[in-house]
Design an enzyme around this catalytic site. Structure first.
Site, PDB file in Angstrom:
ATOM      1  N   SER A 138      -9.714   1.142   8.009  1.00 45.52           N
ATOM      2  CA  SER A 138      -9.107   1.252   6.680  1.00 45.52           C
ATOM      3  C   SER A 138      -8.815  -0.074   5.994  1.00 45.52           C
ATOM      4  O   SER A 138      -8.518  -0.098   4.809  1.00 45.52           O
ATOM      5  CB  SER A 138      -7.808   2.065   6.760  1.00 45.52           C
ATOM      6  OG  SER A 138      -8.100   3.424   6.940  1.00 45.52           O
TER       7      SER A 138
ATOM      8  N   SER B 285      -8.853   3.342   3.928  1.00 48.44           N
ATOM      9  CA  SER B 285      -7.891   3.859   2.975  1.00 48.44           C
ATOM     10  C   SER B 285      -7.166   2.780   2.168  1.00 48.44           C
ATOM     11  O   SER B 285      -6.426   3.108   1.237  1.00 48.44           O
ATOM     12  CB  SER B 285      -6.848   4.698   3.727  1.00 48.44           C
ATOM     13  OG  SER B 285      -6.157   3.917   4.688  1.00 48.44           O
TER      14      SER B 285
ATOM     15  N   LYS C 209       0.834  -1.207   0.000  1.00 47.99           N
ATOM     16  CA  LYS C 209       0.000   0.000   0.000  1.00 47.99           C
ATOM     17  C   LYS C 209       0.868   1.256   0.000  1.00 47.99           C
ATOM     18  O   LYS C 209       1.926   1.300   0.627  1.00 47.99           O
ATOM     19  CB  LYS C 209      -0.902  -0.026   1.241  1.00 47.99           C
ATOM     20  CG  LYS C 209      -1.835   1.169   1.391  1.00 47.99           C
ATOM     21  CD  LYS C 209      -2.636   1.038   2.670  1.00 47.99           C
ATOM     22  CE  LYS C 209      -3.471   2.279   2.941  1.00 47.99           C
ATOM     23  NZ  LYS C 209      -4.206   2.181   4.231  1.00 47.99           N
TER      24      LYS C 209
END
Length: 480
Positions: A171, A147, A71
């Protein structure tokens, strides 16, 4: 190996195929790159072209040759540029691996790309001026959550069996729900965190990832949650020594609470609420005792405690070698960056007190205790919805609006009002893709356990996966 054959395998099955010689490392990497390119063209889920070559890894690891993505939450992997979804971090490159990245490499996982995230990870929508909008493989007009949205979209589309993610308020779990995959947030201390958004975030942020199956989540937790030689777990290992073994262990008749009442002001979609209640009925059919109950929480305490994650992220950006330029940021992150810089010790202490109140309340909910005057048995697990509604259209959570730290947290928690308390308290939680809406969109249903009880969490998750299987569901935009 054909694309559909690759996309049908989870990480466990793919590792077995590699180990047996059924497929070669080159075959897997070639088809994985094809699938990543195809999925990214549809979904916009990578921040840059795939790594060439893939990042180094242990060729003897148990998952040697299995592809995944990291990520853009940085710094994650040594030598890899990162931006935290922002145009404001120019030339930022990770000087070293995060501990969790070192464990990914030791497991044999091959990082082939970097997945998208919203700016500074401060949204449940993976949309940014830096990298654009990530589209949902179930409906490209809708978002993927945030996220860790880019990774969730790629796992759902079959491009990779596993994606790195982290979770500071939902997230991992919110994108898992939006994309129809498994999203596990481990107990605080189970998996090591990095200096920017982990160790600096007062323990609210957890590192882990997104998978398609419960067995993959268990296996990966064994591999990245195990302590280095000479160290001890903060959270104790499960009975039997591994989380994979816990999947084969009968957890017995458990006390499971179900609640569809959000702790924050939010309107819960009736389809989402019914999915949670249906999961409760399945658990009762399996043989567990199911009741309606939930920890006593206040919205303001959860918001105040969550401010710690924002303030610590800002502090890390302000003191790091790559200071962020607010002039190149979106409106909400820029405002939050400026506001949080003004926080002092007393502000942080007030937030910590709120964190303690939430943690004590959640702890009491799961705790078994007795005295001469009364005897009370807490719950083993809690079941709720993951998000308040279905995946939202793009632009719903707009970073261009005028918000303070607290008003923005209230805004996103109205969309995801069930997840953040367990970042504050440090409890493990997993979102499972148990249901679909009338529109064919995924609906996640999470389980929450007492601190350190991932064994119970995963054992019951495996029971639900068997009772309500989801592996054959494929989104319209799937590489397979």
């Amino acid at each position: 190996m054909k694309q559909h054959e690759y996309a049908d395998l989870d990480a466990t099955a793919l590792a077995a195929a590699l180990c047996s010689g059924e497929v070669s490392l080159d075959e897997v990497e070639t088809v994985a790159r094809e699938c990543l390119a195809k999925a990214d063209a549809d979904l916009n889920a990578l921040t840059r072209p795939p790594f060439e070559p893939g990042l180094s890894h242990d060729p003897e690891g148990p998952l040697a040759g299995v592809p995944f993505v990291v990520k853009d939450s940085g710094p994650v992997a040594k030598g890899v540029p990162f931006s935290l979804g922002s145009r404001a971090l120019r030339g930022a490159v990770a000087a070293a691996d995060q501990d969790v990245m070192a464990r990914f490499r030791a497991a044999g996982l091959v990082a082939l790309g970097q997945s998208t995230a919203p700016e500074l990870g401060l949204s449940f929508a993976t949309e940014s001026l830096a990298h654009g909008t990530t589209r949902n493989p179930w409906d490209p007009a809708r978002g993927v959550g945030g996220s860790s949205g880019g990774g969730a979209a790629l796992v759902a589309a079959g491009a990779v069996p596993f994606a790195h993610g982290n979770d500071g308020g939902g997230s991992i779990r919110v994108p898992a729900s939006a994309c129809g995959v498994v999203g596990l947030k481990p107990s605080r201390g189970r998996v090591p965190c990095g200096p920017l958004v982990g160790e600096a975030a007062f323990g609210l942020v957890c590192e882990f990832g997104l998978t398609r199956t419960v067995r993959d989540a268990a296996l990966l937790l064994d591999l990245v949650g195990a302590p280095p030689v000479g160290e001890k777990h903060v959270a104790p290992p499960p009975p039997g020594g591994s989380h994979t073994a816990a999947l084969r262990t009968d957890p017995g008749r458990l006390r499971i609470a179900v609640s569809t009442r959000p702790w924050a002001p939010a309107e819960v979609d009736p389809q989402v609420a019914e999915a949670a209640r249906d999961a409760g009925r399945v658990l009762e059919w399996i043989g567990h005792t199911v009741t309606e109950d939930a920890p006593a929480l206040t919205a303001e305490d959860v918001v105040e405690a969550s401010v710690l994650a924002v303030v610590s992220t800002v502090a890390a950006l302000s003191e790091g070698p790559y200071p962020a330029d607010p002039a190149r940021m979106e409106a909400v992150p820029a405002r939050l960056l400026t506001e949080a810089r003004g926080y002092g010790a007393l502000d942080v202490m007030a937030c910590l007190q709120a964190q303690h109140r939430v943690t004590r309340s959640v702890g009491r909910f799961f705790q078994e205790h007795s005295s001469q005057r009364h005897c009370f048995q807490g719950c083993d697990l809690l079941l709720t919805p993951t998000a308040a509604g279905l995946p939202v259209p793009h632009g719903t959570l707009d970073h261009g609006a005028d918000h303070t730290v607290r008003s923005w947290l209230r805004r996103i928690y109205a969309h995801g009002p069930f997840t953040a308390p367990f970042n504050v308290s440090g409890n493990p939680a997993v979102s499972l893709p148990l249901a679909q809406s009338r529109e064919g969109l995924p609906i996640g249903v999470p389980l929450v356990a007492a601190h350190g009880r991932e064994d119970l969490l995963l054992a019951v998750a495996a029971q639900l996966e068997e009772a309500v299987p989801w592996r054959d569901r494929r989104p319209p935009m799937s590489v397979g």
